[in-house]
Structure formats: C-alpha cells, structure tokens
Design a protein around this motif. Structure first.
Motif, mmCIF file in Angstrom:
data_model
loop_
_atom_site.group_PDB
_atom_site.id
_atom_site.type_symbol
_atom_site.label_atom_id
_atom_site.label_comp_id
_atom_site.label_asym_id
_atom_site.label_seq_id
_atom_site.Cartn_x
_atom_site.Cartn_y
_atom_site.Cartn_z
ATOM 1 N N THR A 87 0.839 -1.206 0.000
ATOM 2 C CA THR A 87 0.000 0.000 0.000
ATOM 3 C C THR A 87 0.873 1.254 0.000
ATOM 4 O OG1 THR A 87 -1.589 1.310 1.269
ATOM 5 C CG2 THR A 87 -0.184 -0.181 2.513
ATOM 6 N N PRO A 88 0.514 2.250 -0.795
ATOM 7 C CA PRO A 88 1.256 3.515 -0.777
ATOM 8 C C PRO A 88 0.949 4.354 0.477
ATOM 9 C CG PRO A 88 -0.592 3.675 -2.296
ATOM 10 C CD PRO A 88 -0.534 2.248 -1.848
ATOM 11 N N GLY A 89 0.036 3.861 1.297
ATOM 12 C CA GLY A 89 -0.300 4.571 2.532
ATOM 13 C C GLY A 89 0.864 4.644 3.515
ATOM 14 N N THR A 90 1.913 3.859 3.255
ATOM 15 C CA THR A 90 3.083 3.908 4.144
ATOM 16 C C THR A 90 3.754 5.279 4.135
ATOM 17 O OG1 THR A 90 4.398 3.000 2.319
ATOM 18 C CG2 THR A 90 3.602 1.445 3.995
ATOM 19 N N GLN A 91 3.415 6.107 3.134
ATOM 20 C CA GLN A 91 3.965 7.464 3.099
ATOM 21 C C GLN A 91 3.625 8.228 4.378
ATOM 22 O OE1 GLN A 91 0.662 10.220 1.115
ATOM 23 N NE2 GLN A 91 1.596 8.919 -0.418
#
Length: 365
Positions: A87-91
């Motif tokens: 997931t790119p939510g780790t940003q």
C-alpha cells in the motif's frame, strides 16, 4: 548541541504522547478507503498486518530513552519501505520515524537519520513505481516537518530539565542559607541568654556565701525565668515565626546593663527604620551587649542608633563602652555580626583606641 538527554517521548505528565499522535496515522488508510476494490484478500490482510507491526514498533519507540530508539525507528523505516509494495499509505508512517530521530538524537545525528529516511522514501518510490508527486511530496514534506517538530520538543524538554536542576540547586542553597541563619540566630539568642544565666548564677553563689539568701533567691528566680525564655526563643528562632521588636529589645538590653551597675546613655531614633533591618539589628545589638557583659571592664555604655541620617545614609549604629581593650577577639559573635552586616550591605568597623567602639553604617542604594 551539547546536552545530557536520556528521556522517552512518552511522558506520564503528558499522556498525549502515548497514543495521541496516532490520530495522524489515519492517512495510512486513505488508499484503502478510496480504492477498496484494489485491496482484496491477502493484500487487505497485509494492510492491517503492516499497521499492527507499526503499532508494536511505535510503542517501543515512545518508551525508548535517548538513542535507544534507534532499533524501533529502523524497524519502522524498513517496515514502511517493504510495506509500500502492498500500500502507498506507508507514506504517512515515514514521518513517525523522522519525529523519533528529531526528538531522540542530537541535531547532527538526527540530520543523518532524516537523510536516511528521505532516501528510504525515494527508494520506496523507485522500487514500487510511486514516482508521482502524490506519494513523494507528502512523504518528504511531512518527514522533514516532523523532524524539526521533534527537535523543538527535545529542546523544550531540555529546557524544562535545566529548569528543574536549577530549581533543585536553588532549594539546596536556600536550605544551606537557612541552616546558617538558624545557626547565627541560635548563637546570638542562646549565647546572650546563657551569658546572663551564668552571671546571675555566679552572683547568687556569692550572695549565698555571704548569707544574703533573699537576694540570692531573687537571682535564682531570674535564672529560672531566663531559662524559660531561652527555650521560647530557640523554638521561635527555629520556626522563624517570631515577631521581633527592636525598641523593646533595646530596653531589655539596657536593663541588663544597668543591673550590672553599668551606666547607659541612649540616643535612639528609629522613625525611618526599614522593616527588613529590624531583625538583623536585634541580633547585632544583642551580640554587642553580650560582649560588653562578658568582656568589658568599663562602667559606661553608649547606644546610638540613627535612621534619619545625613550623607546619604539610612542607618548609623554605634555601641561603645569605656573599658580597656587591647585588640578585638574575632570569635563567633563578632564574625556573626560581620556576616549579618554583609547580608544587608552594611559596613562594620571596630575601634579600640578609647574603649570598645562598634559602628555599623548603611548607605542608600
């Protein structure tokens, strides 16, 4: 920055730092919320698994003191890099690692850690094809901002730590000053009273040897009264609650001098006496009279106290006898007077050319 910092971010006095900052981790779930159809099956499990692992590392980090935060912080960074595959939510989670670097490390080491985090963000974008501004910009900007917020919190904690140390030193020195004050007060009060008791006891002994029993009984009665008085004075000196009265104390000292066949001449003006000088003057006058009773061979004493003075003075005190003195004996009594004069910024001088003459002067500030 040179400091001695060994604190954990979690502070019992500020429970916000336990779980409050996790409110911002809601941004981790934005890709899931807006693209739920993409996160199905194992990928959905992976999203929550990553977040649970992050919570475990976060808990370790907030309780780690100083640079012991390194391992959980590295764990968060690696988790974010690898988790970007799912997931790119780790940003949204990289910023927590940056905050820990800012808070737990000195600036130079913290900058090194921040640089590593920024490189990890770029690496994640390269590895998993998130080179667009929607991934990179928030991750980079938030991480840099949170690093400096961490540094600000560190400086605030250091400031409070120094304030606490300063307060402890102030309390320590105040305790020392109070012990010295009590020692001076006890010496002045007890020394004077015991000297009077000794003199009266000797007089009673001589009267008894001459069969003057009634006069001896009177002296013994006064010894008993002085003994009770000294107990009260000691209690009051230690507790610091005594209400002192300089005119009454001077009258008492005059009566004691006269009871020893010493003629006393007074010239006293206390109309402009500053309140903070009354207590020091009581002890100074008491100690000087005690010295006269103990050591003087004279039969006349002058007590001159002026508080309405010329030449920019607020106090001029002179106590003088007509006895013969070779040289002053700087024992505890005179030394105590000197210390008291230093505390009120007064000048203390002694002249022994024509009897013993003590003079204390205090100029206007």
């Amino acid at each position: 920055m040179s400091d001695n910092f060994n604190q954990a971010l979690a502070d019992k006095r500020n429970p916000y730092w336990l779980w409050g900052p996790l409110a911002f981790s809601i941004f981790y779930f934005l890709p899931l919320i807006f693209n739920l159809s993409v996160f199905i099956g194992p990928r959905l499990v992976g999203v929550f698994g990553i977040y649970l692992a992050f919570l475990a590392l976060y808990k370790k980090a907030i309780f780690a003191k100083g640079e012991k935060v390194l391992l959980p912080t590295l764990g968060i960074i690696f988790l974010c890099v690898l988790g970007t595959y799912i997931t790119p939510g780790t940003q949204a989670l990289f910023g927590y690692a940056a905050y820990f670097c800012g808070f737990n490390f000195r600036f130079n080491k913290g900058i090194q850690g921040l640089t590593g985090i920024l490189l990890a963000i770029v690496l994640s974008a390269e590895l998993f094809s998130y080179r667009d501004a929607f991934f990179l910009a928030p991750a980079l900007i938030v991480s840099i901002g949170l690093f400096f917020f961490g540094q600000a919190e560190r400086k605030d904690r250091l400031h409070k730590q120094k304030e606490n140390i300063s307060q402890q030193k102030v309390e320590h020195f105040a305790a020392i000053a109070e012990r010295e004050r009590i020692a001076r007060d006890l010496h002045d009060l007890v020394g004077h009273s015991l000297s009077s008791i000794a003199l009266k006891a000797n007089l009673a002994e001589k009267l008894i040897s001459k069969n003057h029993h009634e006069k001896a009984a009177t002296e013994i009665h006064e010894v008993a009264s002085l003994s009770r008085e000294i107990l009260a004075q000691v209690r009051e000196a230690v507790s610091g609650i005594k209400q002192y009265n300089l005119p009454k104390q001077i009258e008492k000292l005059v009566s004691e001098l006269e009871s020893h066949n010493i003629t006393v001449k007074k010239n006293i003006d206390l109309t402009s006496l500053p309140p903070h000088l009354e207590l020091p003057l009581i002890f100074i006058c008491t100690e000087l009279v005690t010295n006269i009773l103990k050591h003087s061979s004279g039969d006349q004493v002058l007590i001159d106290i002026q508080t309405t003075c010329v030449d920019d003075q607020v106090l001029a005190l002179t106590i003088k006898d007509n006895g013969q003195v070779l040289a002053p004996n700087w024992g505890n009594g005179l030394t105590g007077i000197k210390e008291r004069c230093q505390l009120i910024n007064a000048e203390f001088t002694i002249n022994t050319q024509d009897g013993f003459c003590a003079r204390i002067t205090l100029g206007k500030e």
